[in-house]
Design an enzyme around this catalytic site. Structure first.
Site, PDB file in Angstrom:
ATOM      1  N   ASP A 174       0.837  -1.206   0.000  1.00 40.62           N
ATOM      2  CA  ASP A 174       0.000   0.000   0.000  1.00 40.62           C
ATOM      3  C   ASP A 174       0.869   1.251   0.000  1.00 40.62           C
ATOM      4  OD1 ASP A 174      -2.673  -1.033   0.047  1.00 40.62           O
ATOM      5  OD2 ASP A 174      -2.331  -1.655   2.108  1.00 40.62           O
ATOM      6  N   TYR A 175       1.873   1.265   0.867  1.00 42.27           N
ATOM      7  CA  TYR A 175       2.719   2.451   0.979  1.00 42.27           C
ATOM      8  C   TYR A 175       3.549   2.668  -0.286  1.00 42.27           C
ATOM      9  CZ  TYR A 175       1.504   3.076   5.870  1.00 42.27           C
ATOM     10  OH  TYR A 175       0.818   3.323   7.036  1.00 42.27           O
TER      11      TYR A 175
END
Length: 401
Positions: A174-175
Site C-alpha cells: 500500500d505504501y
C-alpha cells in the site's frame, strides 16, 4: 531560507479512496501544498478510521490520525444519484481524483474516468486496484498481503526451507503503491501543463512490488533461476546480513571487496583478504557459511552499541536492527526531525512520521492530523459549491451527506 509557498499550492485533489494506497498518494500531495478533500461514506466514513491501534479516547485510530493528515473530510454517498451529481460538481472544480474501487464500480455509478472527463477535460485520475483496470484478474479484490504474494515478495521472505513470512509491514505494498501513485499524478500533471489534457493512471497493488525484485526477472528469463528464501543473508554479497550481538542485532552490508577488506581489518583478521582466501565476492559466496560464522563470532562478543561504534569508526556499513523504541531514541533521527508531534484536542501530542523528501527551498509540511468525519462539509459543500443550509440539511436527512 525556506519559501513559505509550497510546490503544489493551488492544486485541488479529491480523495474518494479508502485505506492506504491511493489515499497516501493524496496525502503526499497535501504535504506539499495541495488542498485534499477526503470524500467519505456518511456515518461510517473510511474504514481506515477503525484500522490499527485505537487511541482509546477518540473514535479514530492512530493510523487514521497519521495517514489522513492535511485532509478535509466531506461525507457523500456516491451510490446515490444526487451524491454522484455533487461529486461531478467537485470534479469540475478540481485537478486530481484518487480512487481505489474495484474496476468497473465507478462506471456503474456514472463516475468513471470517461464520465468525469466530460465535466473536466483536464482531470488527472489515479486508479489503484488489486490487479489493475484490465487483465484476467481485474475483478479480483486485493490488499497488500495479496500483492506481496502475487508480486513475488512473500516467496523471498523468511528462512531457507521455512514458510513465506510477512515482510515486516503488512501494508508495505500500500505504501509503495502510494508513492508510485503520487509519482504518476505528478507525471500526468506535467503532461497536462504541456498538452492541456488530463489522463488516468492505472496502478495495480502488486506492480510496485514486482518492480523492486532486484534482478529476478532477467535472471529467470535468461537462465531459469528461481531464487528462494535466503534467511539472514543474500546470494549477491557476503557478509551481507543480520548478526546477533550480546543484546540485540545489527546489519552489516559488505557489498564489494573493498568493504570486506575494511571489515577484515576491523576484526583484526587481515588474513581473510589474502588472494587464496576471501578477497573476492565469489570466494566469499562459495564459503558464505564460514565467512558469516567468523563475522558472527566477532559480533557476538559485543553489545549492539559497541559493534555499531567500531564499524562506524572504520567505515564499515553497519546499523542496529531498530525497534520503533530504538528509532524514537536515536539522536540522528531526532536531529533530522524524522518524527514530528502535532497537537490533538483530547490526546495531547500525537507523534507521526515527518514529511519526506526534504526540499531545501519549498519543503512540505503537516498542518493537521486526520480530520473528524464530515468536519469540512460546510466549507466545501457550502462555500465551494454554494449549497445552502436547507439543502445540506435535506441531504443529510436523506443519508446523502
Amino acid at each position: 531560507m525556506p519559501d513559505r509557498n509550497r510546490p503544489l499550492d493551488g492544486l485541488r485533489v479529491l480523495d474518494i479512496a479508502t485505506f492506504i494506497a491511493a489515499p497516501l498518494s493524496a496525502s503526499i500531495l497535501g504535504e506539499f501544498g495541495a488542498e485534499v478533500i477526503k470524500i467519505e461514506q456518511p456515518r461510517d466514513g473510511d474504514p481506515l478510521r477503525r484500522f490499527g491501534v485505537a487511541t482509546g479516547t477518540t473514535p479514530d485510530t492512530f493510523c487514521w490520525l497519521s495517514e489522513a493528515r492535511n485532509k478535509k473530510s466531506v461525507t457523500l454517498n456516491l451510490r446515490d444519484p444526487q451524491g454522484a451529481d455533487i461529486l461531478r460538481e467537485l470534479v469540475a472544480a478540481s485537478d486530481v481524483v484518487c480512487e481505489n474501487f474495484r474496476p468497473g464500480t465507478l462506471e456503474k455509478w456514472g463516475l468513471g474516468f470517461e464520465d468525469l472527463r466530460k465535466v473536466n477535460p483536464r482531470l488527472v485520475m489515479l486508479r489503484v486496484s488489486g490487479f489493475g483496470q484490465h487483465g484476467p484478474y481485474r475483478d479480483r479484490p486485493g490488499f497488500a498481503r495479496i500483492a506481496h504474494a502475487f508480486g513475488g515478495l512473500a516467496h523471498l521472505t523468511g528462512m531457507e526451507g521455512g514458510p513465506p513470512l510477512t515482510p515486516g509491514s503488512t501494508s508495505l505494498a500500500d505504501y509503495v503503491s502510494g508513492v508510485y501513485g503520487a509519482l504518476g499524478i505528478m507525471l500526468a500533471l506535467r503532461a497536462r501543463d504541456r498538452d492541456g489534457v488530463g489522463q488516468y493512471i492505472d496502478l495495480a497493488l502488486y506492480e510496485p512490488i514486482l518492480r523492486m525484485l532486484d534482478d529476478l526477472a532477467p535472471a529467470f528469463a535468461a537462465r531459469g533461476i528461481v531464487r528462494g528464501r535466503q534467511g539472514l543473508g543474500t546470494s549477491n554479497a557476503c557478509p551481507h546480513g543480520h548478526f546477533q550481538t550480546r543484546d540485540g542485532w545489527i546489519a552489516i552490508a559488505c557489498t564489494n571487496d573493498r568493504m570486506f577488506a575494511r571489515l577484515a581489518a576491523t576484526m583484526g583478521r587481515p588474513d581473510l583478504v589474502e588472494p587464496d582466501r576471501y578477497a573476492t565476492t565469489g570466494a566469499r559466496l562459495r564459503d558464505a557459511a564460514i565467512v558469516d560464522g567468523i563475522v558472527q563470532a566477532w559480533v557476538g562478543e559485543m553489545t549492539t552499541d559497541e559493534a555499531v561504534a567500531i564499524c562506524a569508526e572504520n567505515e564499515v556499513p553497519c546499523a542496529s536492527v531498530n525497534t520503533i523504541a530504538g528509532i524514537f531514541a536515536d539522536p540522528h533521527i531526532a536531529e533530522r526531525q524524522n518524527q514530528i508531534a502535532l497537537p490533538h484536542e483530547s490526546l495531547g501530542e500525537v507523534h507521526i512520521p515527518a514529511v519526506i523528501p526534504k526540499l531545501s527551498r519549498t519543503p512540505g509540511h503537516v498542518d493537521s492530523l486526520g480530520p473528524a468525519l464530515g468536519s469540512s462539509n460546510a466549507e466545501i459543500l457550502g462555500s465551494l459549491l454554494g449549497l445552502d443550509e436547507g439543502t445540506m440539511s435535506r441531504l443529510a436527512h436523506a443519508g446523502i451527506i
